[in-house]
Design a protein around this motif. Structure first.
Motif, PDB file in Angstrom:
ATOM      1  N   GLU A 159     -35.610   4.819  16.160  1.00 59.99           N
ATOM      2  CA  GLU A 159     -34.227   4.743  16.638  1.00 59.99           C
ATOM      3  C   GLU A 159     -33.823   6.034  17.330  1.00 59.99           C
ATOM      4  OE1 GLU A 159     -35.162   5.072  13.549  1.00 59.99           O
ATOM      5  OE2 GLU A 159     -33.720   6.210  12.340  1.00 59.99           O
ATOM      6  N   LEU A 160     -32.812   5.961  18.158  1.00 62.65           N
ATOM      7  CA  LEU A 160     -32.313   7.141  18.871  1.00 62.65           C
ATOM      8  C   LEU A 160     -30.981   7.554  18.263  1.00 62.65           C
ATOM      9  CD1 LEU A 160     -33.388   5.778  22.251  1.00 62.65           C
ATOM     10  CD2 LEU A 160     -33.829   8.151  21.624  1.00 62.65           C
ATOM     11  N   VAL A 161     -30.926   8.801  17.832  1.00 63.33           N
ATOM     12  CA  VAL A 161     -29.765   9.289  17.097  1.00 63.33           C
ATOM     13  C   VAL A 161     -29.073  10.380  17.910  1.00 63.33           C
ATOM     14  CG1 VAL A 161     -28.977  10.377  14.971  1.00 63.33           C
ATOM     15  CG2 VAL A 161     -30.921   8.796  14.912  1.00 63.33           C
ATOM     16  N   PHE A 162     -27.801  10.204  18.145  1.00 64.00           N
ATOM     17  CA  PHE A 162     -26.998  11.190  18.859  1.00 64.00           C
ATOM     18  C   PHE A 162     -26.792  12.422  17.980  1.00 64.00           C
ATOM     19  CE2 PHE A 162     -23.691  13.172  21.140  1.00 64.00           C
ATOM     20  CZ  PHE A 162     -22.575  13.334  20.315  1.00 64.00           C
ATOM     21  N   LEU A 163     -27.006  13.615  18.558  1.00 65.53           N
ATOM     22  CA  LEU A 163     -26.824  14.853  17.801  1.00 65.53           C
ATOM     23  C   LEU A 163     -25.601  15.640  18.255  1.00 65.53           C
ATOM     24  CD1 LEU A 163     -30.505  16.180  17.606  1.00 65.53           C
ATOM     25  CD2 LEU A 163     -29.214  14.946  15.845  1.00 65.53           C
ATOM     26  N   ILE A 164     -25.455  15.838  19.571  1.00 63.48           N
ATOM     27  CA  ILE A 164     -24.376  16.685  20.043  1.00 63.48           C
ATOM     28  C   ILE A 164     -24.027  16.361  21.488  1.00 63.48           C
ATOM     29  CG2 ILE A 164     -25.902  18.536  20.857  1.00 63.48           C
ATOM     30  CD1 ILE A 164     -23.719  20.533  19.929  1.00 63.48           C
ATOM     31  N   ARG A 165     -22.775  16.569  21.840  1.00 58.49           N
ATOM     32  CA  ARG A 165     -22.284  16.500  23.213  1.00 58.49           C
ATOM     33  C   ARG A 165     -21.578  17.814  23.538  1.00 58.49           C
ATOM     34  NH1 ARG A 165     -17.199  12.788  24.622  1.00 58.49           N
ATOM     35  NH2 ARG A 165     -16.296  14.274  23.164  1.00 58.49           N
ATOM     36  N   ARG A 166     -21.801  18.293  24.753  1.00 58.44           N
ATOM     37  CA  ARG A 166     -21.144  19.515  25.206  1.00 58.44           C
ATOM     38  C   ARG A 166     -20.696  19.297  26.639  1.00 58.44           C
ATOM     39  NH1 ARG A 166     -19.158  22.197  22.473  1.00 58.44           N
ATOM     40  NH2 ARG A 166     -20.724  23.433  21.400  1.00 58.44           N
ATOM     41  N   ASN A 167     -19.453  19.673  26.985  1.00 53.93           N
ATOM     42  CA  ASN A 167     -19.041  19.549  28.379  1.00 53.93           C
ATOM     43  C   ASN A 167     -19.222  20.874  29.099  1.00 53.93           C
ATOM     44  OD1 ASN A 167     -16.571  21.153  28.634  1.00 53.93           O
ATOM     45  ND2 ASN A 167     -15.670  19.646  27.250  1.00 53.93           N
ATOM     46  N   SER A 168     -19.208  20.823  30.408  1.00 53.89           N
ATOM     47  CA  SER A 168     -19.558  21.981  31.223  1.00 53.89           C
ATOM     48  C   SER A 168     -18.546  23.101  31.161  1.00 53.89           C
ATOM     49  CB  SER A 168     -19.758  21.545  32.677  1.00 53.89           C
ATOM     50  OG  SER A 168     -18.622  20.845  33.150  1.00 53.89           O
ATOM     51  N   PHE A 169     -17.377  22.832  30.623  1.00 57.55           N
ATOM     52  CA  PHE A 169     -16.345  23.874  30.544  1.00 57.55           C
ATOM     53  C   PHE A 169     -16.331  24.585  29.198  1.00 57.55           C
ATOM     54  CE2 PHE A 169     -14.740  23.018  34.598  1.00 57.55           C
ATOM     55  CZ  PHE A 169     -14.722  21.646  34.778  1.00 57.55           C
ATOM     56  N   ASP A 170     -17.195  24.168  28.309  1.00 52.50           N
ATOM     57  CA  ASP A 170     -17.200  24.736  26.975  1.00 52.50           C
ATOM     58  C   ASP A 170     -18.552  25.379  26.711  1.00 52.50           C
ATOM     59  OD1 ASP A 170     -16.658  23.395  23.611  1.00 52.50           O
ATOM     60  OD2 ASP A 170     -17.002  25.428  24.355  1.00 52.50           O
ATOM     61  N   GLU A 171     -18.633  26.681  26.895  1.00 55.42           N
ATOM     62  CA  GLU A 171     -19.903  27.371  26.710  1.00 55.42           C
ATOM     63  C   GLU A 171     -20.061  27.975  25.328  1.00 55.42           C
ATOM     64  OE1 GLU A 171     -20.020  29.386  31.016  1.00 55.42           O
ATOM     65  OE2 GLU A 171     -21.943  29.481  29.957  1.00 55.42           O
ATOM     66  N   GLN A 172     -19.162  27.632  24.444  1.00 53.80           N
ATOM     67  CA  GLN A 172     -19.312  28.131  23.078  1.00 53.80           C
ATOM     68  C   GLN A 172     -20.551  27.549  22.437  1.00 53.80           C
ATOM     69  OE1 GLN A 172     -15.652  27.272  20.911  1.00 53.80           O
ATOM     70  NE2 GLN A 172     -15.369  29.458  20.676  1.00 53.80           N
ATOM     71  N   ASN A 173     -21.283  28.385  21.745  1.00 54.56           N
ATOM     72  CA  ASN A 173     -22.407  27.880  20.981  1.00 54.56           C
ATOM     73  C   ASN A 173     -21.903  27.100  19.783  1.00 54.56           C
ATOM     74  OD1 ASN A 173     -24.277  29.048  22.711  1.00 54.56           O
ATOM     75  ND2 ASN A 173     -24.293  30.970  21.573  1.00 54.56           N
ATOM     76  N   GLU A 174     -22.716  26.190  19.328  1.00 53.70           N
ATOM     77  CA  GLU A 174     -22.301  25.363  18.202  1.00 53.70           C
ATOM     78  C   GLU A 174     -23.368  25.384  17.127  1.00 53.70           C
ATOM     79  OE1 GLU A 174     -20.261  21.910  19.161  1.00 53.70           O
ATOM     80  OE2 GLU A 174     -20.633  20.877  17.268  1.00 53.70           O
ATOM     81  N   ILE A 175     -22.895  25.386  15.900  1.00 60.28           N
ATOM     82  CA  ILE A 175     -23.800  25.373  14.754  1.00 60.28           C
ATOM     83  C   ILE A 175     -23.392  24.235  13.843  1.00 60.28           C
ATOM     84  CG2 ILE A 175     -24.617  26.638  12.731  1.00 60.28           C
ATOM     85  CD1 ILE A 175     -23.992  29.226  14.241  1.00 60.28           C
TER      86      ILE A 175
END
Lengths: 115, 114
Positions: free
Chosen positions: A44-60
């Motif tokens: 199966e394919l599981v979504f992990l994260i989405r990021r838009n081009s205006f948000d360069e903050q790293n995510e943990i």
């Protein structure tokens, strides 16, 4: 044209090692979205994260972290203290909002975490 | 889990025969997609739909057609199957929310054309 490159075809690490999966994208759009998906051996394919081009903050998120750098058109994914359950194929994807919300996927990186 | 059902899950068919794969969603999402997954190529878009009876071609649409007569159902048809269409087919859905929503995938259909 949009393109996603995942240069690492396969990576093997030993459990508890940190590992970074690379993703480099190409687009002429100023507004776009980046995604990571996981495909475990079950398929199966599981979504992990989405990021838009205006948000360069790293995510943990727990052992997972993502580093988005527009200057190098990269959206890299790091797993800290890898576990056997992290073994999967990981796909990076790029999407832009035109008529069909087109998603373009990279070829994937197969991660094997050995006990 | 997103309510996406693909049928059949596995199919073996002979070259030249027509094949229809079905994707059914219970999420009332606007967008539906068909992808194929092949080693070394990742996921490639075949066709997508942005509403009932509204469809468009993707990157690898030759040899495939689609139909969407209801919001919940998106059919993929191989008019005359060829061995190059042996693949794993994934249906995906996403909602329209102003920003691009993630794709949520069905469990896939493994198609073998002999």
């Amino acid at each position: 044209a949009q393109k996603v490159t995942q240069a690492q075809t396969e990576i093997s690490v030993v459990e508890k090692e940190d590992v970074t999966l690379d993703c480099v994208y190409e687009t002429r759009d100023t507004t776009y979205y980046l995604f990571w998906y996981k495909q475990p051996p079950s398929g199966e394919l599981v979504f992990l994260i989405r990021r838009n081009s205006f948000d360069e903050q790293n995510e943990i998120s727990g052992r997972y972290s993502w580093n988005f750098q527009k200057s190098t058109s990269s959206f890299n994914f790091t797993i800290t203290a890898s576990q056997v359950v992290d073994s999967a194929v990981y796909f990076c994807a790029l999407a832009r909002d035109n008529y069909g919300q087109n998603f373009v996927f990279g070829p994937g990186t197969r991660l094997s975490v050995l006990p | 889990d997103a309510g996406i059902t693909q049928s059949p899950r596995h199919k073996v068919t002979e070259t030249g025969t027509p094949v229809t794969l079905r994707c059914h969603q219970t999420e009332n999402h606007r967008y539906m997609y068909w992808y194929r997954q092949d080693p070394g190529h990742g996921l490639r878009l075949i066709h997508y739909s942005y509403g009932v009876k509204d469809t468009d071609k993707g990157e690898v649409s030759d040899g495939y057609s689609v139909s969407r007569s209801k919001t919940e159902d998106f059919l993929l048809t191989l008019e005359s199957a060829t061995s190059s269409q042996t693949s794993v087919y994934f249906c995906a859905i996403s909602e329209s929310s102003g920003a691009i929503s993630p794709l949520h995938f069905g469990n896939g259909t493994r198609l073998t054309v002999t």
